[in-house]
Design a protein around this motif. Sequence first.
Motif, PDB file in Angstrom:
ATOM      1  N   GLY A  16       0.795  -1.220   0.000  1.00 51.35           N
ATOM      2  CA  GLY A  16       0.000   0.000   0.000  1.00 51.35           C
ATOM      3  C   GLY A  16       0.830   1.272   0.000  1.00 51.35           C
ATOM      4  O   GLY A  16       0.468   2.268  -0.647  1.00 51.35           O
ATOM      5  N   VAL A  17       1.946   1.269   0.715  1.00 54.85           N
ATOM      6  CA  VAL A  17       2.798   2.459   0.794  1.00 54.85           C
ATOM      7  C   VAL A  17       3.439   2.750  -0.567  1.00 54.85           C
ATOM      8  O   VAL A  17       3.496   3.900  -1.013  1.00 54.85           O
ATOM      9  N   GLU A  18       3.904   1.711  -1.237  1.00 59.70           N
ATOM     10  CA  GLU A  18       4.489   1.889  -2.566  1.00 59.70           C
ATOM     11  C   GLU A  18       3.449   2.387  -3.553  1.00 59.70           C
ATOM     12  O   GLU A  18       3.723   3.260  -4.384  1.00 59.70           O
ATOM     13  N   LEU A  19       2.233   1.846  -3.453  1.00 64.36           N
ATOM     14  CA  LEU A  19       1.143   2.291  -4.329  1.00 64.36           C
ATOM     15  C   LEU A  19       0.844   3.764  -4.098  1.00 64.36           C
ATOM     16  O   LEU A  19       0.649   4.534  -5.056  1.00 64.36           O
ATOM     17  N   LEU A  20       0.839   4.182  -2.837  1.00 64.35           N
ATOM     18  CA  LEU A  20       0.593   5.579  -2.498  1.00 64.35           C
ATOM     19  C   LEU A  20       1.680   6.476  -3.079  1.00 64.35           C
ATOM     20  O   LEU A  20       1.401   7.556  -3.609  1.00 64.35           O
ATOM     21  N   SER A  21       2.930   6.026  -3.007  1.00 64.82           N
ATOM     22  CA  SER A  21       4.041   6.835  -3.513  1.00 64.82           C
ATOM     23  C   SER A  21       3.928   7.052  -5.025  1.00 64.82           C
ATOM     24  O   SER A  21       4.201   8.139  -5.531  1.00 64.82           O
ATOM     25  N   TRP A  22       3.506   6.021  -5.743  1.00 66.60           N
ATOM     26  CA  TRP A  22       3.374   6.165  -7.192  1.00 66.60           C
ATOM     27  C   TRP A  22       2.131   6.952  -7.571  1.00 66.60           C
ATOM     28  O   TRP A  22       2.114   7.678  -8.580  1.00 66.60           O
ATOM     29  N   LEU A  23       1.075   6.840  -6.755  1.00 68.91           N
ATOM     30  CA  LEU A  23      -0.104   7.679  -6.974  1.00 68.91           C
ATOM     31  C   LEU A  23       0.267   9.147  -6.800  1.00 68.91           C
ATOM     32  O   LEU A  23      -0.116  10.011  -7.600  1.00 68.91           O
ATOM     33  N   ALA A  24       1.046   9.438  -5.752  1.00 70.60           N
ATOM     34  CA  ALA A  24       1.514  10.802  -5.516  1.00 70.60           C
ATOM     35  C   ALA A  24       2.407  11.274  -6.661  1.00 70.60           C
ATOM     36  O   ALA A  24       2.374  12.440  -7.055  1.00 70.60           O
ATOM     37  N   THR A  25       3.196  10.369  -7.204  1.00 71.36           N
ATOM     38  CA  THR A  25       4.074  10.701  -8.327  1.00 71.36           C
ATOM     39  C   THR A  25       3.270  11.157  -9.535  1.00 71.36           C
ATOM     40  O   THR A  25       3.546  12.204 -10.132  1.00 71.36           O
ATOM     41  N   PHE A  26       2.249  10.389  -9.893  1.00 71.26           N
ATOM     42  CA  PHE A  26       1.446  10.727 -11.073  1.00 71.26           C
ATOM     43  C   PHE A  26       0.650  12.015 -10.851  1.00 71.26           C
ATOM     44  O   PHE A  26       0.499  12.826 -11.767  1.00 71.26           O
ATOM     45  N   THR A  27       0.148  12.225  -9.636  1.00 68.14           N
ATOM     46  CA  THR A  27      -0.590  13.453  -9.345  1.00 68.14           C
ATOM     47  C   THR A  27       0.329  14.666  -9.428  1.00 68.14           C
ATOM     48  O   THR A  27      -0.046  15.718  -9.953  1.00 68.14           O
ATOM     49  N   THR A  28       1.550  14.515  -8.925  1.00 61.99           N
ATOM     50  CA  THR A  28       2.510  15.625  -8.969  1.00 61.99           C
ATOM     51  C   THR A  28       2.920  15.949 -10.399  1.00 61.99           C
ATOM     52  O   THR A  28       3.075  17.123 -10.758  1.00 61.99           O
ATOM     53  N   ILE A  29       3.079  14.932 -11.216  1.00 65.49           N
ATOM     54  CA  ILE A  29       3.399  15.171 -12.625  1.00 65.49           C
ATOM     55  C   ILE A  29       2.263  15.945 -13.290  1.00 65.49           C
ATOM     56  O   ILE A  29       2.502  16.837 -14.129  1.00 65.49           O
ATOM     57  N   ALA A  30       1.016  15.650 -12.898  1.00 67.72           N
ATOM     58  CA  ALA A  30      -0.131  16.403 -13.417  1.00 67.72           C
ATOM     59  C   ALA A  30      -0.023  17.876 -13.031  1.00 67.72           C
ATOM     60  O   ALA A  30      -0.347  18.769 -13.824  1.00 67.72           O
ATOM     61  N   VAL A  31       0.450  18.138 -11.801  1.00 69.37           N
ATOM     62  CA  VAL A  31       0.671  19.526 -11.370  1.00 69.37           C
ATOM     63  C   VAL A  31       1.756  20.173 -12.226  1.00 69.37           C
ATOM     64  O   VAL A  31       1.621  21.315 -12.676  1.00 69.37           O
ATOM     65  N   PHE A  32       2.844  19.441 -12.462  1.00 75.67           N
ATOM     66  CA  PHE A  32       3.937  19.970 -13.287  1.00 75.67           C
ATOM     67  C   PHE A  32       3.458  20.318 -14.698  1.00 75.67           C
ATOM     68  O   PHE A  32       3.926  21.291 -15.300  1.00 75.67           O
ATOM     69  N   LEU A  33       2.542  19.537 -15.231  1.00 75.29           N
ATOM     70  CA  LEU A  33       2.075  19.747 -16.604  1.00 75.29           C
ATOM     71  C   LEU A  33       1.268  21.028 -16.768  1.00 75.29           C
ATOM     72  O   LEU A  33       1.014  21.459 -17.893  1.00 75.29           O
ATOM     73  N   ALA A  34       0.878  21.644 -15.648  1.00 75.22           N
ATOM     74  CA  ALA A  34       0.157  22.914 -15.724  1.00 75.22           C
ATOM     75  C   ALA A  34       1.012  23.982 -16.404  1.00 75.22           C
ATOM     76  O   ALA A  34       0.486  24.926 -17.007  1.00 75.22           O
ATOM     77  N   GLY A  35       2.343  23.840 -16.329  1.00 76.64           N
ATOM     78  CA  GLY A  35       3.224  24.814 -16.965  1.00 76.64           C
ATOM     79  C   GLY A  35       3.096  24.835 -18.475  1.00 76.64           C
ATOM     80  O   GLY A  35       3.385  25.854 -19.117  1.00 76.64           O
ATOM     81  N   TRP A  36       2.654  23.718 -19.054  1.00 79.34           N
ATOM     82  CA  TRP A  36       2.516  23.669 -20.511  1.00 79.34           C
ATOM     83  C   TRP A  36       1.459  24.642 -21.005  1.00 79.34           C
ATOM     84  O   TRP A  36       1.574  25.204 -22.094  1.00 79.34           O
ATOM     85  N   ARG A  37       0.433  24.854 -20.190  1.00 85.81           N
ATOM     86  CA  ARG A  37      -0.623  25.806 -20.552  1.00 85.81           C
ATOM     87  C   ARG A  37      -0.060  27.222 -20.660  1.00 85.81           C
ATOM     88  O   ARG A  37      -0.420  27.980 -21.561  1.00 85.81           O
ATOM     89  N   MET A  38       0.847  27.555 -19.748  1.00 87.31           N
ATOM     90  CA  MET A  38       1.480  28.874 -19.817  1.00 87.31           C
ATOM     91  C   MET A  38       2.367  28.991 -21.048  1.00 87.31           C
ATOM     92  O   MET A  38       2.437  30.046 -21.681  1.00 87.31           O
ATOM     93  N   CYS A  39       3.028  27.911 -21.385  1.00 86.64           N
ATOM     94  CA  CYS A  39       3.872  27.924 -22.584  1.00 86.64           C
ATOM     95  C   CYS A  39       3.033  28.070 -23.844  1.00 86.64           C
ATOM     96  O   CYS A  39       3.434  28.745 -24.803  1.00 86.64           O
ATOM     97  N   GLN A  40       1.862  27.464 -23.865  1.00 89.31           N
ATOM     98  CA  GLN A  40       0.961  27.623 -25.000  1.00 89.31           C
ATOM     99  C   GLN A  40       0.525  29.073 -25.135  1.00 89.31           C
ATOM    100  O   GLN A  40       0.412  29.605 -26.247  1.00 89.31           O
ATOM    101  N   GLN A  41       0.290  29.716 -23.990  1.00 92.21           N
ATOM    102  CA  GLN A  41      -0.083  31.129 -24.007  1.00 92.21           C
ATOM    103  C   GLN A  41       1.055  31.966 -24.591  1.00 92.21           C
ATOM    104  O   GLN A  41       0.822  32.862 -25.414  1.00 92.21           O
ATOM    105  N   ILE A  42       2.278  31.669 -24.169  1.00 95.00           N
ATOM    106  CA  ILE A  42       3.442  32.396 -24.679  1.00 95.00           C
ATOM    107  C   ILE A  42       3.575  32.222 -26.184  1.00 95.00           C
ATOM    108  O   ILE A  42       3.794  33.189 -26.924  1.00 95.00           O
ATOM    109  N   ARG A  43       3.426  31.014 -26.656  1.00 95.15           N
ATOM    110  CA  ARG A  43       3.554  30.741 -28.087  1.00 95.15           C
ATOM    111  C   ARG A  43       2.422  31.385 -28.879  1.00 95.15           C
ATOM    112  O   ARG A  43       2.619  31.863 -29.991  1.00 95.15           O
ATOM    113  N   ARG A  44       1.228  31.409 -28.283  1.00 96.76           N
ATOM    114  CA  ARG A  44       0.074  31.995 -28.963  1.00 96.76           C
ATOM    115  C   ARG A  44       0.226  33.512 -29.125  1.00 96.76           C
ATOM    116  O   ARG A  44      -0.052  34.069 -30.191  1.00 96.76           O
TER     117      ARG A  44
END
Length: 221
Positions: free
Chosen positions: A3-31
């Motif tokens: 369960g602990v390992e599963l939680l760590s990887w769930l947190a990993t994927f959620t955090t990557i989703a947070v990181f991907l928010a920067g792509w929206r700003m980059c799209q704005q810059i390019r636009r």
Amino acid sequence: MNGVELLSWLATFTTIAVFLAGWRMCQQIRRQRNTQNVIYFPFIACGACCIFWLKYGIMLEDPAMICVNVVGFILQSVYMAIYYSYAGDEQKREIERFLAGTLALVFGVLGYVKFLASGYSSALHHLGAVCAVFTALMYGAPLSAVRKVMKMKSTEALPFGLCVASLLASSEWCLYGYFISDKIVEISNGLGAVVAAVQLSLFLVYPSRMRYDLSAPTAPV
């Protein structure tokens, strides 16, 4: 996988989703083909934060921490490269100075951990303190829009999805820190969860009147 390992990887994927928010700003810059209304500080600061947590994960031999911070650093580097390519000459010089200062800080901390700390425990503790400070800065970044929210009495300026993802990620890492008995991970992300919860509470006090992104010079969608 327990369960602990599963939680760590769930947190990993959620955090990557947070990181991907920067792509929206980059799209704005390019636009708009310039960096107007977009600041570079979060990209550089988050990149530095990823480096510190990556080193922390390596010292703990924690695969999830290593993975999420490698991905995070790569994404922030891409975002910063896009930002730099559209920045004006004067702003590029400003970015270079800020980046040089950040790199000096990063290498200074890593150098201390590697060569000057009195032992493994001391190095891990001091590096963890740096990680905690940078994590607090990252989770609190959307609070810069609070003044605008209070003034307009509307949460149109706050990114709801990012706030939710930040709350999930910080809560998951906080639980993970608790289960592996790591106070640095637990406390720093616990504070992050509190900050994210405060941000979300503003949506109850000041509901958005329309779907409009104040960070981008575009019409309502």
